[in-house]
Design an enzyme around this catalytic site. Structure first.
Site, PDB file in Angstrom:
ATOM      1  N   SER A  39      -5.865   7.640  -9.923  1.00 22.20           N
ATOM      2  CA  SER A  39      -5.332   8.300 -11.120  1.00 22.20           C
ATOM      3  C   SER A  39      -3.831   8.117 -11.259  1.00 22.20           C
ATOM      4  O   SER A  39      -3.296   8.045 -12.357  1.00 22.20           O
ATOM      5  CB  SER A  39      -5.687   9.788 -11.103  1.00 22.20           C
ATOM      6  OG  SER A  39      -5.121  10.404  -9.948  1.00 22.20           O
ATOM      7  N   ASP A  41      -1.261 -10.357   6.923  1.00 19.80           N
ATOM      8  CA  ASP A  41      -2.179 -11.489   6.769  1.00 19.80           C
ATOM      9  C   ASP A  41      -1.492 -12.659   6.074  1.00 19.80           C
ATOM     10  O   ASP A  41      -2.051 -13.263   5.162  1.00 19.80           O
ATOM     11  CB  ASP A  41      -3.422 -11.051   5.988  1.00 19.80           C
ATOM     12  CG  ASP A  41      -4.605 -11.992   6.205  1.00 19.80           C
ATOM     13  OD1 ASP A  41      -5.507 -12.013   5.341  1.00 19.80           O
ATOM     14  OD2 ASP A  41      -4.626 -12.715   7.217  1.00 19.80           O
TER      15      ASP A  41
END
Length: 609
Positions: A308, A443
């Site tokens: 939200s 990563d």
């Protein structure tokens, strides 16, 4: 002529008995090396499954099991009948793990059937421990030794990549014609009976005996023949709610008599737990499995509540628009993994489809805004299917990995490679130095570096990113060949792990080689010797052949190589910061760098030639 044994001398009788006994014992022993196969068997290679049991402390979630077999969570969740890939697992919860099985010639005299699994050695690992504990006797340490003839079991180093051969078999052509599609690899337990295994997996006891023989011992790998993968009945695994965690912490606090300090300890533990798990155990996972057509009503409310805070910053797309843009998420629109290319209102986007909550990734992306980071345009929540979609800007020229390792027709010039390196360094400098708290990507690799229409680099895929650093985690994730040794061994999360991965990317740019070759050897392991003695010959042998044909500046390549070696220092404290790296790369034509044990990276002016 019938031999009358009572007429034979006692010594000869003893020898006959011994030879017969030894033959029977050898016939009963399971193969320690593996299971013989025929290399030209028509059904090999094949897709099959292993039967795996969740086990504490390391393998109680799908991510950990997926890392062990180099699979994503959904790849295990779907055949295992688990509705939510983010679910935690109960001890001994059963899984079907997909593997690719093939007949492999180990040496001139040994041909065995197995699925090769690359495993990166951590502190304390041995062939025996990994075979019996991590892979649960689906292989043996003797077989590991045979498959890895160049690795000495008593001299393993942290970071060594070892091939563990998971025992498997492919059905023969006649078996396939009779409707047998899979031979599931199952480790026979001391408490098992043949009838119980057959009943559990929906197989015929007679067929199991025909394929494996009647003499099956505990911890043998048994191949269970089935036409279709059986439907595993999974237990309900309720998530821990915050009140339960608090009550558990309070009991611990009282037990050790800490009083008020105990309450503070609970708070610290709760914060750590939240940051480690990243909202995985939020209200999205309820006490019941998902049934019927969609999420439970409470799950829908929670999923929307999590994002939200992003509604005012990003565009909220409709799932119908995303489906139309990708032809119903057709595989022809796949860019890589679960990322699709789609056109909406005349604009191309990269649409990342996820089967679990994207709350953590959205939370990090909200606070980053830099030209060298792939820009998030919007997102979509599919309440009916429980999918979340992140919609990114589209990078027209694809990934750096494809340009370096897949594109044979057109090679990147040294100038372009150097600019890409500087772009990536700038993006990392931004998330390391200009976000509060600092963001660790975790990563960094060439496939997560995308190139736009102007061949400018952008860092993508913040799915593993962590807000905050200098933390310890027991859940190791990442891509082999890029993982920093301290993270692999001890779970240390810091910005210096990104620096290490960036060093590997620099090696790829210089050499044109993969971060890890087909034999499982990591590129960074042999990099330091290139700079020994500053010999130009060693560097030229290391360089991509197309760069040699281009006649690029060896001095420039040498300075970038020195940066790469500094980034790969085993001691993270001695690796340079991204600020130092950006400065070094930007001046690489005018400066070179000494790599030393004490300083890691230090710029010095080059005498004019």
């Amino acid at each position: 002529m019938k031999i009358k044994f009572h007429h034979l001398p006692p010594l000869l009788l003893l020898l006959l008995w011994y030879n017969t006994h030894q033959h029977n014992v050898q016939a009963q022993l399971p193969s320690t090396i593996g299971y013989n196969c025929t290399a030209n068997q028509s059904s090999s290679p094949c897709d099959t499954f292993v039967f795996y049991r969740a086990a504490p402390p390391s393998f109680l979630d799908l991510a950990a099991v997926g890392d062990l077999f180099s699979l994503s969570r959904p790849e295990i969740a779907i055949p295992s009948n688990i509705s939510s890939p983010a679910s935690r697992l109960l001890p001994d919860q059963t899984l079907f793990v997909p593997i690719k099985c093939s007949c492999n010639t180990v040496n001139t005299s040994v041909t065995i059937s197995y699925s090769p699994q690359n495993f990166t050695i951590r502190s304390g690992d041995t062939f025996y421990l990994v075979s019996t504990i991590s892979y649960q006797n689906l292989t043996t340490y003797q077989s590991v030794e045979v498959v890895n003839p160049n690795s000495i079991p008593t001299q393993l180093n942290v970071g060594d990549v070892i091939v563990f051969p998971i025992f498997c078999r492919c059905p023969t052509s006649s078996q396939r014609q009779s409707g047998l599609n899979y031979l599931i690899s199952y480790v026979f337990q001391p408490s098992d009976s043949l009838s119980a295994v057959a009943s559990k997996l929906g197989a015929s006891e007679q067929m199991i005996t025909e394929i494996n023989g009647a003499d099956i011992n505990p911890y043998d790998t048994v191949f269970v023949p089935v036409s279709n993968l059986p439907n595993l009945t999974q237990p309900v695994v309720p998530p821990l709610s915050p009140p339960e965690r608090e009550r558990k912490g309070a009991v611990i606090g009282l037990g050790v008599g800490l009083g008020v300090c105990g309450a503070l300890l609970i708070l610290v533990c709760a914060v750590w737990w939240y940051r480690e798990r990243g909202g995985v155990f939020k209200d999205v996972e309820k006490q019941q499995q998902r049934k019927g057509d969609g999420l439970l009503k409470a799950e829908k409310v929670s999923l929307m509540a999590d994002v939200s805070g992003c509604l005012d910053k990003y565009k909220v797309f409709q799932v119908e628009d995303l489906s139309a843009a990708t032809d119903g998420f057709d595989e022809r629109c796949i860019i890589q993994g679960s990322v699709y290319k789609g056109k909406i209102d005349g604009e191309w986007y990269a649409i990342k489809k996820m089967k679990w909550n994207a709350y953590e990734e959205l939370k990090i992306l909200q606070k980053v805004n830099h030209g060298n980071l792939v820009r998030l345009e919007g997102f979509c929540i599919d309440q009916e299917e429980g999918n979340c979609y992140l919609v990114y800007e589209y990078a027209e020229n694809g990934s750096l990995h494809s340009w370096l390792h897949e594109n044979e027709a057109e090679k990147l010039s040294w100038k372009t490679r150097l600019r890409i390196a500087i772009d990536v360094a700038n993006g990392l400098q931004y998330i390391h130095e200009h976000t509060r708290p600092k963001v660790v990507h975790k990563d960094i690799k060439s496939s997560n570096i995308l190139l736009d229409s102007n061949m400018r680099a952008k860092i993508a895929n913040f799915g593993l990113a962590k807000s905050g650093c200098n933390a310890i985690t027991m859940h190791i994730v990442g891509t082999q060949g890029y993982i920093a040794p301290e993270y692999l061994a001890d779970g240390v999360v810091s910005t210096k792990m990104d620096v290490f991965s960036f060093g590997v990317v620099l090696l790829e740019l210089i050499s044109g080689r993969e971060a890890r070759d087909e034999q499982g050897n990591v590129l960074w392991a042999s990099a330091s010797g290139v700079m020994d003695g500053k010999e130009e010959r060693k560097l030229r042998e290391w360089m991509d052949e197309c760069l040699l044909r281009e006649s690029c500046s060896t001095d420039s390549v040498s300075s970038v190589m020195a940066v790469a070696v500094a980034c790969l220092h085993k001691d993270p404290a001695r690796r340079p910061s991204m600020v130092d790296i950006v400065y070094a790369l930007s001046k690489s034509d005018d400066l070179f760098f000494d790599v030393s044990e004490e300083n890691g990276l230090s710029p010095r002016a080059v005498v004019a030639r």
